[in-house]
Design a protein around this motif. Sequence first.
Motif, mmCIF file in Angstrom:
data_model
loop_
_atom_site.group_PDB
_atom_site.id
_atom_site.type_symbol
_atom_site.label_atom_id
_atom_site.label_comp_id
_atom_site.label_asym_id
_atom_site.label_seq_id
_atom_site.Cartn_x
_atom_site.Cartn_y
_atom_site.Cartn_z
ATOM 1 N N MET A 278 0.830 -1.211 0.000
ATOM 2 C CA MET A 278 0.000 0.000 0.000
ATOM 3 C C MET A 278 0.862 1.258 0.000
ATOM 4 O O MET A 278 0.514 2.243 -0.652
ATOM 5 N N LEU A 279 1.987 1.246 0.695
ATOM 6 C CA LEU A 279 2.894 2.393 0.665
ATOM 7 C C LEU A 279 3.371 2.662 -0.760
ATOM 8 O O LEU A 279 3.399 3.821 -1.206
ATOM 9 N N ARG A 280 3.737 1.615 -1.468
ATOM 10 C CA ARG A 280 4.181 1.781 -2.860
ATOM 11 C C ARG A 280 3.045 2.297 -3.734
ATOM 12 O O ARG A 280 3.216 3.218 -4.528
ATOM 13 N N ILE A 281 1.880 1.675 -3.601
ATOM 14 C CA ILE A 281 0.731 2.046 -4.430
ATOM 15 C C ILE A 281 0.305 3.482 -4.156
ATOM 16 O O ILE A 281 0.086 4.265 -5.084
ATOM 17 N N PRO B 1 0.553 11.620 -6.989
ATOM 18 C CA PRO B 1 0.570 12.698 -7.986
ATOM 19 C C PRO B 1 -0.762 12.847 -8.740
ATOM 20 O O PRO B 1 -1.031 13.894 -9.318
ATOM 21 N N PHE B 2 -1.587 11.809 -8.701
ATOM 22 C CA PHE B 2 -2.898 11.856 -9.348
ATOM 23 C C PHE B 2 -3.985 12.321 -8.377
ATOM 24 O O PHE B 2 -5.162 12.352 -8.730
ATOM 25 N N ALA B 3 -3.586 12.636 -7.140
ATOM 26 C CA ALA B 3 -4.509 13.040 -6.070
ATOM 27 C C ALA B 3 -5.557 11.957 -5.815
ATOM 28 O O ALA B 3 -6.730 12.243 -5.592
ATOM 29 N N LEU B 4 -5.106 10.703 -5.850
ATOM 30 C CA LEU B 4 -5.989 9.568 -5.615
ATOM 31 C C LEU B 4 -5.478 8.721 -4.458
ATOM 32 O O LEU B 4 -4.274 8.550 -4.303
ATOM 33 N N THR B 5 -6.415 8.198 -3.683
ATOM 34 C CA THR B 5 -6.110 7.126 -2.748
ATOM 35 C C THR B 5 -6.398 5.826 -3.482
ATOM 36 O O THR B 5 -7.046 5.822 -4.540
ATOM 37 N N PHE B 6 -5.964 4.706 -2.916
ATOM 38 C CA PHE B 6 -6.218 3.428 -3.577
ATOM 39 C C PHE B 6 -7.712 3.146 -3.658
ATOM 40 O O PHE B 6 -8.196 2.659 -4.685
ATOM 41 N N SER B 7 -8.469 3.481 -2.628
ATOM 42 C CA SER B 7 -9.908 3.205 -2.658
ATOM 43 C C SER B 7 -10.605 4.019 -3.754
ATOM 44 O O SER B 7 -11.490 3.512 -4.449
ATOM 45 N N ARG B 8 -10.210 5.263 -3.943
ATOM 46 C CA ARG B 8 -10.807 6.068 -5.018
ATOM 47 C C ARG B 8 -10.364 5.565 -6.384
ATOM 48 O O ARG B 8 -11.156 5.538 -7.329
ATOM 49 N N TYR B 9 -9.109 5.161 -6.475
ATOM 50 C CA TYR B 9 -8.621 4.572 -7.729
ATOM 51 C C TYR B 9 -9.423 3.313 -8.072
ATOM 52 O O TYR B 9 -9.830 3.116 -9.223
ATOM 53 N N LEU C 112 -14.582 12.153 -5.356
ATOM 54 C CA LEU C 112 -14.387 12.044 -6.804
ATOM 55 C C LEU C 112 -15.305 13.009 -7.554
ATOM 56 O O LEU C 112 -14.912 13.600 -8.558
ATOM 57 N N GLN C 113 -16.511 13.190 -7.039
ATOM 58 C CA GLN C 113 -17.447 14.123 -7.672
ATOM 59 C C GLN C 113 -16.940 15.562 -7.519
ATOM 60 O O GLN C 113 -16.988 16.341 -8.480
ATOM 61 N N ALA C 114 -16.428 15.900 -6.364
ATOM 62 C CA ALA C 114 -15.889 17.247 -6.146
ATOM 63 C C ALA C 114 -14.722 17.533 -7.091
ATOM 64 O O ALA C 114 -14.505 18.675 -7.496
ATOM 65 N N ALA C 115 -13.996 16.473 -7.466
ATOM 66 C CA ALA C 115 -12.868 16.622 -8.388
ATOM 67 C C ALA C 115 -13.298 16.539 -9.853
ATOM 68 O O ALA C 115 -12.459 16.642 -10.748
ATOM 69 N N GLY C 116 -14.606 16.343 -10.105
ATOM 70 C CA GLY C 116 -15.102 16.267 -11.472
ATOM 71 C C GLY C 116 -14.816 14.942 -12.163
ATOM 72 O O GLY C 116 -14.852 14.867 -13.400
ATOM 73 N N ASP D 155 -10.036 9.307 -18.116
ATOM 74 C CA ASP D 155 -8.655 9.626 -18.476
ATOM 75 C C ASP D 155 -7.722 9.444 -17.272
ATOM 76 O O ASP D 155 -6.632 8.882 -17.402
ATOM 77 N N LEU D 156 -8.137 9.926 -16.108
ATOM 78 C CA LEU D 156 -7.302 9.798 -14.915
ATOM 79 C C LEU D 156 -7.129 8.326 -14.533
ATOM 80 O O LEU D 156 -6.021 7.910 -14.171
ATOM 81 N N ALA D 157 -8.192 7.540 -14.615
ATOM 82 C CA ALA D 157 -8.094 6.108 -14.310
ATOM 83 C C ALA D 157 -7.094 5.435 -15.242
ATOM 84 O O ALA D 157 -6.272 4.617 -14.803
ATOM 85 N N ARG D 158 -7.119 5.784 -16.511
ATOM 86 C CA ARG D 158 -6.191 5.206 -17.486
ATOM 87 C C ARG D 158 -4.752 5.578 -17.147
ATOM 88 O O ARG D 158 -3.868 4.724 -17.090
ATOM 89 N N ARG D 159 -4.514 6.867 -16.873
ATOM 90 C CA ARG D 159 -3.156 7.325 -16.578
ATOM 91 C C ARG D 159 -2.637 6.731 -15.266
ATOM 92 O O ARG D 159 -1.472 6.317 -15.177
ATOM 93 N N ALA D 160 -3.483 6.657 -14.256
ATOM 94 C CA ALA D 160 -3.082 6.074 -12.973
ATOM 95 C C ALA D 160 -2.785 4.584 -13.129
ATOM 96 O O ALA D 160 -1.824 4.072 -12.536
ATOM 97 N N THR D 161 -3.590 3.893 -13.921
ATOM 98 C CA THR D 161 -3.358 2.467 -14.162
ATOM 99 C C THR D 161 -2.033 2.254 -14.887
ATOM 100 O O THR D 161 -1.271 1.338 -14.547
#
Length: 169
Positions: free
Chosen positions: A43-46, A52-60, A97-101, A125-131
């Motif tokens: 989880m630390l690595r993930i 940098p994508f302003a995501l937690t793993f649960s939101r990702y 996620l909604q607040a971030a659009g 797009d963000l999901a693709r780049r984060a993946t």
Amino acid sequence: MDQPLPRDPIADAQRNWERRGWEAQAAPMAAVTAIMRTQQLLMLRIEGVLKPFALTFSRYELLTLLAFTRRGELPMSRASSLLQVHPTSVTNAVDRLQAAGLVDRTPHPVDRRTTLIRLTSDGRDLARRATEALNREVFTDTGFDTDDVDALIRILARFRQQAGDFAVD
């Protein structure tokens, strides 16, 4: 951690349990503790890759789940079930996620009691780049040998199935 510990504290704990007379429980305790620590390290690595994508793993996970659907949407209750988390956790993730659009809430076209979570184009797009980043920086080299990965998948799936996590087809 900046520096590795000089010894394995889990192996030390196992020896301590054995010295206390808990020989039968010592190895299972060490296995469970090692799994928990491994989860923390992964989880630390993930989380470091997702930061940098302003995501937690649960939101990702939620974004990716939506991206895998045909229409990019799911009922909130279905997302909760598939992610195996409490509905409150999904609501919290959707709020952020909604607040971030990245997602929208929309009424279900047939069932007025149901709210759909819909992925926006920015969310897709963000999901693709984060993946892509996770694939490159974590999943390509997890630190496990290929044979170990296959064995871990089998062992952990058997445990999860026996624990009632999912039914066997």
